[in-house]
Enzyme design. Structure first.
Site, PDB file in Angstrom:
ATOM      1  N   CYS A   2       0.613  -1.075   0.128  1.00 43.85           N
ATOM      2  CA  CYS A   2      -0.205   0.069  -0.013  1.00 43.85           C
ATOM      3  C   CYS A   2       0.961   1.340   0.146  1.00 43.85           C
ATOM      4  CB  CYS A   2      -0.949  -0.063   1.179  1.00 43.85           C
ATOM      5  SG  CYS A   2      -2.095  -1.306   1.584  1.00 43.85           S
ATOM      6  N   ARG A  27       3.168  -0.183  -5.341  1.00 46.55           N
ATOM      7  CA  ARG A  27       3.058  -0.551  -3.826  1.00 46.55           C
ATOM      8  C   ARG A  27       1.938  -1.325  -3.796  1.00 46.55           C
ATOM      9  NH1 ARG A  27       6.653   1.967  -0.260  1.00 46.55           N
ATOM     10  NH2 ARG A  27       5.593   0.937   1.402  1.00 46.55           N
ATOM     11  N   TRP A  75      -2.906  -2.859  -1.572  1.00 45.05           N
ATOM     12  CA  TRP A  75      -2.639  -4.104  -1.911  1.00 45.05           C
ATOM     13  C   TRP A  75      -3.290  -4.822  -0.948  1.00 45.05           C
ATOM     14  CZ3 TRP A  75      -0.308  -8.236   0.711  1.00 45.05           C
ATOM     15  CH2 TRP A  75      -0.063  -9.531  -0.360  1.00 45.05           C
ATOM     16  N   ASN A 101      -1.348   1.599   6.097  1.00 40.27           N
ATOM     17  CA  ASN A 101      -0.608   0.621   5.392  1.00 40.27           C
ATOM     18  C   ASN A 101       0.064  -0.253   6.366  1.00 40.27           C
ATOM     19  OD1 ASN A 101       1.354  -0.857   3.926  1.00 40.27           O
ATOM     20  ND2 ASN A 101       2.808   0.778   3.627  1.00 40.27           N
ATOM     21  N   GLY A 102      -0.125  -1.642   6.239  1.00 37.81           N
ATOM     22  CA  GLY A 102       0.451  -2.413   7.318  1.00 37.81           C
ATOM     23  C   GLY A 102      -0.729  -3.598   7.881  1.00 37.81           C
ATOM     24  N   GLU A 485      15.652 -18.118 -10.246  1.00 40.21           N
ATOM     25  CA  GLU A 485      15.354 -16.837 -10.502  1.00 40.21           C
ATOM     26  C   GLU A 485      14.511 -16.641 -12.045  1.00 40.21           C
ATOM     27  OE1 GLU A 485      14.681 -13.830  -9.212  1.00 40.21           O
ATOM     28  OE2 GLU A 485      14.864 -12.706 -10.857  1.00 40.21           O
ATOM     29  N   LYS A 489      10.555 -15.375 -12.369  1.00 42.22           N
ATOM     30  CA  LYS A 489      10.415 -14.061 -13.293  1.00 42.22           C
ATOM     31  C   LYS A 489       9.366 -14.533 -14.002  1.00 42.22           C
ATOM     32  CE  LYS A 489      11.859 -11.656 -11.960  1.00 42.22           C
ATOM     33  NZ  LYS A 489      12.544 -11.069 -11.013  1.00 42.22           N
ATOM     34  N   GLU A 492       5.889 -14.711 -12.411  1.00 37.95           N
ATOM     35  CA  GLU A 492       5.384 -13.493 -11.888  1.00 37.95           C
ATOM     36  C   GLU A 492       4.723 -12.829 -13.017  1.00 37.95           C
ATOM     37  OE1 GLU A 492       9.257 -11.853 -10.304  1.00 37.95           O
ATOM     38  OE2 GLU A 492       7.706 -10.955  -9.040  1.00 37.95           O
ATOM     39  N   HIS A 508      16.392 -37.005  -9.980  1.00 41.22           N
ATOM     40  CA  HIS A 508      15.683 -37.432  -8.851  1.00 41.22           C
ATOM     41  C   HIS A 508      14.165 -37.311  -8.637  1.00 41.22           C
ATOM     42  CE1 HIS A 508      19.439 -38.574  -7.347  1.00 41.22           C
ATOM     43  NE2 HIS A 508      20.162 -37.480  -7.676  1.00 41.22           N
ATOM     44  N   LYS A 607       5.290  -4.260  -5.100  1.00 41.52           N
ATOM     45  CA  LYS A 607       6.757  -3.960  -5.191  1.00 41.52           C
ATOM     46  C   LYS A 607       7.302  -4.295  -3.839  1.00 41.52           C
ATOM     47  CE  LYS A 607      10.234  -3.230  -7.569  1.00 41.52           C
ATOM     48  NZ  LYS A 607      10.850  -4.305  -8.240  1.00 41.52           N
TER      49      LYS A 607
HETATM   50  C1  AGP Z   1      11.035 -10.106  -7.443  1.00 41.25           C
HETATM   51  O1  AGP Z   1      10.538 -10.054  -8.568  1.00 41.25           O
HETATM   52  C2  AGP Z   1       9.794 -10.223  -6.610  1.00 41.25           C
HETATM   53  N1  AGP Z   1       8.681  -9.148  -7.006  1.00 41.25           N
HETATM   54  C3  AGP Z   1       9.953 -10.426  -5.307  1.00 41.25           C
HETATM   55  O2  AGP Z   1      10.294 -11.654  -5.158  1.00 41.25           O
HETATM   56  C4  AGP Z   1      11.000  -9.718  -4.408  1.00 41.25           C
HETATM   57  O3  AGP Z   1      12.402  -9.941  -4.965  1.00 41.25           O
HETATM   58  C5  AGP Z   1      10.963  -9.912  -2.984  1.00 41.25           C
HETATM   59  O4  AGP Z   1       9.387  -9.469  -2.576  1.00 41.25           O
HETATM   60  C6  AGP Z   1      11.904  -9.073  -2.183  1.00 41.25           C
HETATM   61  O5  AGP Z   1      11.712  -7.819  -2.093  1.00 41.25           O
HETATM   62  P1  AGP Z   1      12.965  -6.786  -1.504  1.00 41.25           P
HETATM   63  O6  AGP Z   1      14.267  -7.094  -2.131  1.00 41.25           O
HETATM   64  O7  AGP Z   1      12.362  -5.503  -1.900  1.00 41.25           O
HETATM   65  O8  AGP Z   1      13.065  -7.282  -0.123  1.00 41.25           O
END
Ligand code: AGP
Length: 612
Positions: A2, A27, A75, A101-102, A485, A489, A492, A508, A607
């Protein structure tokens, strides 16, 4: 998650708040809303979905001209992204409006208590309990009331409040969630991050946990959690700030992928310099003094998501260069198990945003156990940078795309130099080795540029594989985390199922998945496990897999073993992850773009994950 933005001054508050929310939309983008005070009345507009809907709503139902207001981009945590759950929340008489927010952890108990007293809740959110808390405990102004109710709230919060009886001020507070005050001339702001403020002012106050601030256009009064007035600690932000813009790119994600030669260069330049012999050296003050790392017996690297994968790669570097056992942990796991921590433990937390709740909790745990703590972070003044004993910045510029790309490569640069410099300090690496590796690192930006030249080829691959339902990413050794990773990606941004696996591990179990419907992206660069990787490719080819390899330039033999090859330039094997990740980023982007998804704002994500 948020985003909160508030304004009080002489200008049109609605425009300024909407602009602030635009910069904070990364956010959260489930819904958005704004509350203002005009002629002693509260005005509210809320819309579900992206901020654009709020713009349209306000265009259709304009708000009266006003100089004060608060806004929120959500969010969802408690309650679906419905209009009734969007912030700001107001009381039935429309006297006060709050944005939060929180997470209020004791919201169930509080809701029950107030419902029994006859309070009618409109939303399903945890945040709305702030309204009856204020109403039931009201005493001589919002700030005094807030001081009284904060001990009753368990959890994390950044809260902004406006009240029609105090129509020239915003009252705000925070705990474990960032909230920053921007100081202008005859105007002041509140914001969840720095970037949304920098176009208005560079004079900022970073609120501390428990602070309560009363903000009018010409006055700011801050009291600490004991109710004692604080001297205003104003920080002047000097660093260069480029306007947030996609320039000619369609999305921030692709812009940020293409920025990597520069963002990595910036990160390297921030850490290193050339001495009189033209050797690349480390700027000592960026890292830490000898005392800080004295007697370290073990290292923990703790992070979430993409930052965690950067951490996994750093394990190879720390153990290779320093010989110190290094454990890499997911922050949400680390905080709930019983890691062995003491004053001989170095805990490195990695976070692009610096606001990830689990990473903050892990860092606090490490601080409580007296560990040496270091943060690797991209956001100046973020919570993580404040809590860590030492912070190293990634300097890759603000990352807007929710899918992290350029932050990852800059994190790798910092971690690599960190491990190398550390090893040099404890004499496990010689000066000549240090200089050789730094020289090699300095060539990385150009090599990333070369990797990006695969752009059109990868675009074509994306077209071919667009409609496949499952992907497998394989990597060994330093490139196993890159496989993880790469899969993250793709998931996501394209919502396609993808799995990352250690190449040697698939036999395995995961090999059972392989058939012609599962494209397999294999990182098969010329490193010490190259031959093993080739055997693994044979095994999956024999089972009908379509194989796309990421290989070292001039490796022509691999063509016979793959259906498609993406070449990356030659580089020392320890540095390969900074290059091998680039094709995986491009592939994820192009598939998602062709599927017409909102690449920068993937569904369900945000984010900065400021909740557990
Ligand atoms: C990355 O593409 C993601 N959106 C997510 O995994 C992110 O890396 C994770 O939430 C950690 O965020 P930060 O690096 O801001 O702590």
């Amino acid at each position: 998650m948020c985003g909160i933005f508030g304004y009080v001054g002489n200008k049109n508050a609605v425009d300024i708040i909407l602009n602030g929310l635009t910069n904070l939309e990364y956010r959260g983008y489930d819904s958005a809303g704004i509350a203002t005070i005009s002629d002693g009345s509260l005005q509210i507009r809320k819309s579900i979905g992206k901020l654009n809907n709020l713009y349209k709503n306000i265009k259709k139902y304009p708000l009266s001209y006003t100089n004060i207001g608060i806004g929120h981009t959500r969010w969802a945590t408690h309650g679906k992204p419905y209009k009734k759950n969007a912030h700001p929340h107001v009381d039935s008489k429309k006297n006060i409006a709050i944005v939060h927010n929180g997470i209020i952890e004791n919201n169930v108990e509080l809701r029950k208590e107030f419902a029994e007293k006859g309070y009618h809740f409109v939303s399903e959110t945890d945040s709305e309990v702030i309204i009856p808390l204020i109403k039931e405990n009201y005493r001589d102004g919002i700030a005094n009331t807030l001081e009284y109710i904060l001990p009753l709230i368990k959890g994390s919060y950044a809260i902004g409040i406006i009240c029609r009886f105090e129509d020239s001020k915003i009252v705000c507070t925070k705990k474990d969630i960032p909230l920053i005050i921007g100081i202008g001339e005859n105007e002041n702001f509140i914001s969840s991050d720095i970037y949304a403020l920098l176009m208005y002012t560079r004079n900022l106050i970073f609120l501390e946990d428990g602070d309560i601030a009363e903000i009018s256009k010409n006055k700011i009064l801050i009291k600490d959690s004991n109710g004692i007035e604080k001297k205003l600690n104003i920080k002047n932000i000097k660093w260069k700030f480029n306007k947030i813009s996609k320039t000619n790119y369609k999305h921030f994600m692709i812009k940020e992928i293409f920025e990597q030669p520069f963002s990595v260069l910036n990160t390297i330049t921030n850490i290193t310099y050339k001495n009189t012999k033209n050797e690349i050296c480390i700027k000592e003050k960026i890292f830490f003094n000898q005392e800080f790392i004295k007697n370290i017996k073990n290292i923990y690297v703790v992070a979430c998501g993409t930052s965690y994968y950067a951490g996994l790669i750093s394990k190879f570097w720390f153990e290779h260069f320093t010989n110190i056992p290094t454990i890499v942990d997911i922050a949400s796991e680390f905080r709930y198990r019983e890691p062995i921590l003491n004053n001989k433990t170095l805990v490195i937390v990695i976070s692009q945003s610096g606001e990830t709740a689990d990473t903050i909790a892990a860092l606090k745990l490490a601080n409580d156990k007296n560990c040496k703590t270091v943060a690797i972070c991209n956001v100046v003044g973020s919570s993580i940078s404040i809590y860590a004993k030492h912070t190293i910045y990634t300097c890759c510029g603000i990352e807007i795309g929710v899918a992290s790309t350029k932050a990852f490569t800059s994190q790798l640069v910092v971690l690599f130099t960190f491990a190398l410099n550390y090893a040099y300090k404890i004499d496990t690496v010689k000066y000549s080795t240090l200089v050789t590796f730094l020289k090699e690192l300095s060539e990385i930006p150009l090599k990333i540029k070369q990797c990006l030249k695969n752009n059109n080829f990868i675009k074509k691959l994306a077209k071919k594989f667009l409609y496949y339902k499952n992907f497998l990413f394989l990597g060994r050794y330093l490139n196993y985390p890159v496989a993880l990773e790469g899969a993250l990606k793709l998931k996501e941004v394209s919502y396609i199922h993808a799995e990352g696996c250690a190449t040697g591990e698939i036999k395995h179990g995961t090999i059972a998945l392989i058939d012609k419907n599962v494209p397999v992206i294999v990182i098969a660069i010329k490193d010490k496990v190259y031959k093993k990787t080739i055997s693994n490719i044979e095994e999956i080819k024999a089972r009908g897999a379509i194989v796309i390899t990421i290989a070292t330039e001039c490796d022509y033999e691999i063509k016979n073993k793959s259906d498609y090859v993406i070449y990356i330039p030659k580089v020392n094997e320890l540095l390969t992850p900074i290059l091998t990740v680039i094709p995986t980023q491009l592939l994820a982007y192009y598939i998602a773009n062709l599927l017409k998804y909102d690449v920068d704002k993937p569904r369900n994500l945000a984010k900065a994950v400021t909740v557990e």
